[in-house]
Design a protein around this motif. Structure first.
Motif, PDB file in Angstrom:
ATOM      1  N   THR A 147       0.817  -1.221   0.000  1.00  0.00           N
ATOM      2  CA  THR A 147       0.000   0.000   0.000  1.00  0.00           C
ATOM      3  C   THR A 147       0.844   1.261   0.000  1.00  0.00           C
ATOM      4  O   THR A 147       0.589   2.201  -0.763  1.00  0.00           O
ATOM      5  CB  THR A 147      -0.933   0.010   1.224  1.00  0.00           C
ATOM      6  OG1 THR A 147      -1.798  -1.128   1.171  1.00  0.00           O
ATOM      7  CG2 THR A 147      -1.773   1.285   1.244  1.00  0.00           C
ATOM      8  N   ILE A 148       1.875   1.289   0.842  1.00  0.00           N
ATOM      9  CA  ILE A 148       2.615   2.554   1.024  1.00  0.00           C
ATOM     10  C   ILE A 148       3.859   2.674   0.160  1.00  0.00           C
ATOM     11  O   ILE A 148       4.300   3.795  -0.121  1.00  0.00           O
ATOM     12  CB  ILE A 148       3.007   2.756   2.506  1.00  0.00           C
ATOM     13  CG1 ILE A 148       4.045   1.700   2.944  1.00  0.00           C
ATOM     14  CG2 ILE A 148       1.786   2.718   3.401  1.00  0.00           C
ATOM     15  CD1 ILE A 148       4.554   1.932   4.360  1.00  0.00           C
ATOM     16  N   ALA A 149       4.427   1.547  -0.290  1.00  0.00           N
ATOM     17  CA  ALA A 149       5.682   1.613  -1.059  1.00  0.00           C
ATOM     18  C   ALA A 149       5.549   2.478  -2.319  1.00  0.00           C
ATOM     19  O   ALA A 149       6.416   3.313  -2.583  1.00  0.00           O
ATOM     20  CB  ALA A 149       6.164   0.211  -1.416  1.00  0.00           C
ATOM     21  N   PRO A 150       4.464   2.317  -3.124  1.00  0.00           N
ATOM     22  CA  PRO A 150       4.362   3.161  -4.332  1.00  0.00           C
ATOM     23  C   PRO A 150       4.311   4.658  -4.009  1.00  0.00           C
ATOM     24  O   PRO A 150       4.838   5.477  -4.761  1.00  0.00           O
ATOM     25  CB  PRO A 150       3.052   2.691  -4.974  1.00  0.00           C
ATOM     26  CG  PRO A 150       2.844   1.303  -4.455  1.00  0.00           C
ATOM     27  CD  PRO A 150       3.369   1.332  -3.055  1.00  0.00           C
ATOM     28  N   HIS A 151       3.687   5.011  -2.883  1.00  0.00           N
ATOM     29  CA  HIS A 151       3.593   6.427  -2.513  1.00  0.00           C
ATOM     30  C   HIS A 151       4.959   6.990  -2.127  1.00  0.00           C
ATOM     31  O   HIS A 151       5.292   8.127  -2.490  1.00  0.00           O
ATOM     32  CB  HIS A 151       2.595   6.600  -1.369  1.00  0.00           C
ATOM     33  CG  HIS A 151       1.199   6.191  -1.715  1.00  0.00           C
ATOM     34  ND1 HIS A 151       0.407   6.887  -2.600  1.00  0.00           N
ATOM     35  CD2 HIS A 151       0.458   5.119  -1.323  1.00  0.00           C
ATOM     36  CE1 HIS A 151      -0.767   6.291  -2.723  1.00  0.00           C
ATOM     37  NE2 HIS A 151      -0.763   5.205  -1.962  1.00  0.00           N
ATOM     38  N   PHE A 152       5.732   6.196  -1.407  1.00  0.00           N
ATOM     39  CA  PHE A 152       7.070   6.646  -1.049  1.00  0.00           C
ATOM     40  C   PHE A 152       7.953   6.776  -2.289  1.00  0.00           C
ATOM     41  O   PHE A 152       8.758   7.695  -2.399  1.00  0.00           O
ATOM     42  CB  PHE A 152       7.709   5.685  -0.033  1.00  0.00           C
ATOM     43  CG  PHE A 152       7.386   6.019   1.394  1.00  0.00           C
ATOM     44  CD1 PHE A 152       6.167   5.682   1.943  1.00  0.00           C
ATOM     45  CD2 PHE A 152       8.307   6.688   2.191  1.00  0.00           C
ATOM     46  CE1 PHE A 152       5.857   5.987   3.260  1.00  0.00           C
ATOM     47  CE2 PHE A 152       8.015   7.003   3.505  1.00  0.00           C
ATOM     48  CZ  PHE A 152       6.780   6.659   4.048  1.00  0.00           C
ATOM     49  N   GLU A 153       7.796   5.832  -3.236  1.00  0.00           N
ATOM     50  CA  GLU A 153       8.569   5.919  -4.483  1.00  0.00           C
ATOM     51  C   GLU A 153       8.215   7.185  -5.255  1.00  0.00           C
ATOM     52  O   GLU A 153       9.086   7.849  -5.822  1.00  0.00           O
ATOM     53  CB  GLU A 153       8.306   4.679  -5.337  1.00  0.00           C
ATOM     54  CG  GLU A 153       8.893   3.405  -4.757  1.00  0.00           C
ATOM     55  CD  GLU A 153       8.556   2.174  -5.596  1.00  0.00           C
ATOM     56  OE1 GLU A 153       9.001   1.075  -5.231  1.00  0.00           O
ATOM     57  OE2 GLU A 153       7.836   2.334  -6.600  1.00  0.00           O
ATOM     58  N   GLN A 154       6.910   7.535  -5.250  1.00  0.00           N
ATOM     59  CA  GLN A 154       6.492   8.740  -5.949  1.00  0.00           C
ATOM     60  C   GLN A 154       7.051   9.989  -5.271  1.00  0.00           C
ATOM     61  O   GLN A 154       7.475  10.942  -5.938  1.00  0.00           O
ATOM     62  CB  GLN A 154       4.970   8.804  -5.997  1.00  0.00           C
ATOM     63  CG  GLN A 154       4.420   9.975  -6.823  1.00  0.00           C
ATOM     64  CD  GLN A 154       4.805   9.853  -8.295  1.00  0.00           C
ATOM     65  OE1 GLN A 154       4.949   8.749  -8.809  1.00  0.00           O
ATOM     66  NE2 GLN A 154       5.014  10.981  -8.952  1.00  0.00           N
TER      67      GLN A 154
END
Length: 297
Positions: A70-77
């Motif tokens: 859930t959170i990994a893509p947001h941190f990558e962005q």
């Protein structure tokens, strides 16, 4: 969300990606004990176990895997957006992580880096050598290098080198008194030097084609390496036949140290491409690297 909660989530992502408190702590610049305390505090606040710890490894639990996805893509962005701000500076900065086979790293990446790194002193490039197929998304690489014909259709592919071919080579003395090589199947009667694909674990099968006929031969021999350069050197040492890129063998062929067999069964193959997933926003550092590698022949 409080700043310390964001830091705790960042710590969790680092451990989940590295599957090791020691490696994650080194990446974050903290002690393993401090990182372990951070994760325990996060788990206590959530009331859920996020990581399963053993003496040898760390793995995400079901809840941990859900949180990670859930959170990994947001941190990558967030990281991508922050990297994009470097466009406001005179030169881009950041780290570019690349997965590549040994041949491409030696013949394409190495020459490019000779001029690229001095031109962009604030960009760091990390190259991981693996002759097998690598999941660049799962392994968190920015891009990979692979032959064009083997790249998934959902990836962006940029050609970075010309077509080339493999050759069967051996020292002249090797061929003396041994069975002639008229067809690839004759290789089964010869000492051949195998290449093991590191990530896949299997041996590379020698692939041939002539007049539209494709032939795959699984060769045998006393020697196996996971390095194409070591395979070439073993052939030069007289340990058997090698199946190596023509550009690596050509200097030794010109010197008369290596002899070619089955040349008419070795057609050109599609050259190397840099491939990466479709991104809405790529960092300036990555964009500069792609343009430096782009084939213009």
């Amino acid at each position: 969300m409080a700043r310390d909660e964001l830091g705790d989530l960042r710590a969790f992502l680092a451990v989940a990606e590295a599957r090791s408190f020691t490696k994650a702590a080194a990446r974050l610049g903290v002690s393993s004990s401090a990182l372990s305390h951070t994760i325990r505090s996060l788990e206590e606040r959530l009331g859920l176990r996020l990581l399963a710890r053993t003496t040898r490894s760390v793995a995400t639990t079901e809840a941990g895997e859900r949180l990670f996805n859930t959170i990994a893509p947001h941190f990558e962005q967030i990281h991508a957006e922050l990297d994009a701000l470097s466009e406001l500076r005179d030169k881009p900065s950041g780290t570019v992580r690349i997965s590549s086979g040994e041949h491409a790293a030696e013949t394409l990446l190495r020459p490019t880096l000779a001029s690229f790194l001095p031109e962009y002193p604030d960009i760091n490039v990390e190259v991981s050598i693996d002759n097998g197929l690598v999941d660049i998304v799962g392994e968190h690489f920015d891009a990979g290098v692979r032959l064009g014909e083997s790249i998934s259709k959902d990836m962006i592919a940029v050609r970075i080198g010309p077509d080339w071919r493999f050759l069967v080579v051996g020292i002249p003395d090797y061929f003396t008194g041994r069975p002639s090589l008229e067809h690839p199947s004759d290789l089964t009667r010869h000492q051949c030097i195998n290449l093991r694909l590191t990530s896949a674990g299997g041996l590379y099968a020698w692939e041939f084609e002539k007049d539209g006929r494709e032939t795959i031969v699984r060769v045998g021999g006393q020697l196996t390496y996971d390095s194409i350069l070591s395979v070439l050197h073993a052939a030069l040492d007289g340990h058997g036949l090698a199946f190596v890129p023509e550009d690596l063998a050509q200097p030794y062929i010109a010197q008369g140290r290596l002899q070619v067999a089955l040349s008419d069964w070795c057609p050109p193959i599609q050259g190397y491409h840099l491939y990466y997933p479709n991104r809405r926003l790529a960092s300036p550092a990555f964009t500069r690297f792609v343009e430096a590698l782009r084939y213009r022949g």
